[in-house]
Design a protein around this motif. Structure first.
Motif, PDB file in Angstrom:
ATOM      1  N   TYR A  99       2.282   1.855  -3.385  1.00 26.26           N
ATOM      2  CA  TYR A  99       1.265   2.355  -4.304  1.00 26.26           C
ATOM      3  C   TYR A  99       0.946   3.828  -4.060  1.00 26.26           C
ATOM      4  N   ARG A 100       1.134   4.299  -2.843  1.00 30.02           N
ATOM      5  CA  ARG A 100       0.793   5.680  -2.499  1.00 30.02           C
ATOM      6  C   ARG A 100       1.893   6.665  -2.890  1.00 30.02           C
ATOM      7  N   GLU A 119      -6.288  -0.385   1.518  1.00 30.96           N
ATOM      8  CA  GLU A 119      -6.525   0.266   2.807  1.00 30.96           C
ATOM      9  C   GLU A 119      -7.905  -0.067   3.356  1.00 30.96           C
ATOM     10  N   SER A 149      -4.189   1.451  -3.884  1.00 28.40           N
ATOM     11  CA  SER A 149      -3.826   1.592  -2.473  1.00 28.40           C
ATOM     12  C   SER A 149      -5.062   1.818  -1.607  1.00 28.40           C
ATOM     13  N   LYS A 150      -6.051   2.538  -2.149  1.00 28.40           N
ATOM     14  CA  LYS A 150      -7.277   2.764  -1.388  1.00 28.40           C
ATOM     15  C   LYS A 150      -8.050   1.465  -1.196  1.00 28.40           C
ATOM     16  N   MET A 207       0.829  -1.198   0.000  1.00 25.73           N
ATOM     17  CA  MET A 207       0.000   0.000   0.000  1.00 25.73           C
ATOM     18  C   MET A 207       0.868   1.254   0.000  1.00 25.73           C
ATOM     19  N   SER A 208       1.949   1.230   0.765  1.00 22.65           N
ATOM     20  CA  SER A 208       2.837   2.385   0.801  1.00 22.65           C
ATOM     21  C   SER A 208       3.496   2.612  -0.555  1.00 22.65           C
ATOM     22  N   ARG A 225      -2.804   4.763  -6.942  1.00 23.26           N
ATOM     23  CA  ARG A 225      -3.447   5.382  -5.782  1.00 23.26           C
ATOM     24  C   ARG A 225      -4.798   4.745  -5.504  1.00 23.26           C
TER      25      ARG A 225
END
Length: 362
Positions: A58-59, A136, A132-133, A55-56, A129
């Motif tokens: 991807y952000r 999350e 990543s959402k 996730m990090s 992004r």
């Protein structure tokens, strides 16, 4: 032939310097972002570390988009200082190259990087992004429901049963899917009816479909639900305008969002501004080259290297502040998006050009 060889060498040195700065900042930002995610995941039992790392990663690309001009500025300054310190600029000048011929390879590489950043990197970072959402929402779920109703996205809507105020912690797929949703509903008389909290929501024709939540109503015990349908008169275009931040829309999709917003009678200032910023990005990187060259090409001949470094950083920061001011004015529809996007570029590029012109020919 000798000048062409030197130009290729300078272009390569500049690209290596910018790539090194970009990768270094990328790793630093990813590390800091991962530590922040680990802190947030402290209350989530058995949060998978691998998913947090993914996730990090991807952000970070979207964050690096905003840092790309500074990476080019610092990389260009490092490249020019290195060339000056190793007397390679003296050799180039001895071969008959002017300052303009020396910086032309860096300008060409910067324009190419900016073009790739707009046409390729930006759509990829927007897609990452969104990914990543999704990760999350899977990891945190309701554990990240709003502790206070002062953050996230807000929209006031009207349905068949009256008005409601909807708040979402995050949006995905340009606002069609929401996470950490809180809804305050009112009856046709405008009196408070109930509060609904749900893990996520999805827009379907004529309604929001809320999933896995709880309803709180006055003088009534809370009740859980698996699915709850909340009527709405919002269209897909209106939802996108409310929940889709312009910087989360890829370059190739921005014209469609602008057209949808204008056809729906909504303001498209944010989308138009983002579109102009992306078009102007190659020239912004070119302006950074001119600023970097104006403070670093002759630094070792005249001394005062630390002062010139600080001057270059201050110039870059000034351009950043000017760009934020013009962007805010454009979003408030007080300045045309075209002017907001190009004014900082003209200011920075013209300043660097005039300094180089004075040092070269003055």
């Amino acid at each position: 032939m000798g000048s062409l060889t030197l130009s290729r060498y300078f272009a390569f040195r500049f690209f290596v310097a910018v790539a090194g700065v970009f990768v270094g900042v990328f790793v630093l930002v990813a590390f800091v972002d991962y530590i922040d995610l680990m802190r947030k995941a402290g209350d989530v039992p058995n949060a998978p570390a691998g998913m947090l790392v993914l996730m990090s990663l991807y952000r970070v690309p979207q964050i690096m988009e905003r840092l790309l001009p500074f990476s080019v500025l610092v990389g260009a300054m490092a490249c020019f200082f290195s060339l000056s310190r190793r007397m390679e600029l003296v050799v180039a000048r001895g071969a008959g190259m002017s300052v303009w011929q020396i910086i032309t390879p860096a300008l060409a590489v910067a324009l190419l990087l900016g073009t790739i950043g707009t046409l390729v990197y930006n759509p990829v970072s927007a897609a990452l992004r969104e990914a990543s959402k999704r990760i999350e929402s899977k990891i945190f779920g309701l554990s990240q429901s709003l502790e206070s109703y002062g953050s996230g996205y807000w929209v006031r809507q009207r349905g068949n049963d009256g008005e409601s105020i909807l708040n979402a912690g995050q949006s995905r797929e340009q606002g069609l899917k929401l996470t950490s949703v809180t809804v305050f509903t009112f009856n046709p008389a405008g009196e408070f009816k109930e509060r609904i909290e749900a893990q996520d929501a999805e827009l379907i024709p004529g309604a929001w479909e809320l999933n896995d939540g709880r309803v709180y109503a006055p003088n009534t015990p809370p009740r859980d639900f698996a699915t709850y349908t909340l009527s709405t008169k919002l269209t897909r275009e209106q939802v996108a305008e409310s929940f889709a931040a312009p910087d989360t829309v890829g370059f190739w999709h921005l014209p469609t969002y602008i057209r949808f917003a204008e056809d729906s009678g909504l303001t498209a200032a944010g989308y138009r501004l983002q579109y102009q910023l992306l078009i102007a990005r190659p020239f912004l990187l070119g302006a950074m080259i001119l600023l970097a060259a104006s403070v670093s090409l002759r630094a070792f001949r005249f001394g005062g290297v630390p002062q010139r470094i600080l001057l270059g950083v201050a110039a870059g920061f000034s351009i950043y502040v000017l760009s934020k001011v013009t962007e805010d004015l454009s979003k408030a529809e007080l300045l045309y998006p075209l002017l907001a996007a190009w004014l900082p570029i003209v200011a920075g590029g013209l300043s660097g050009f005039l300094v180089l012109l004075w040092e070269e020919d003055g």
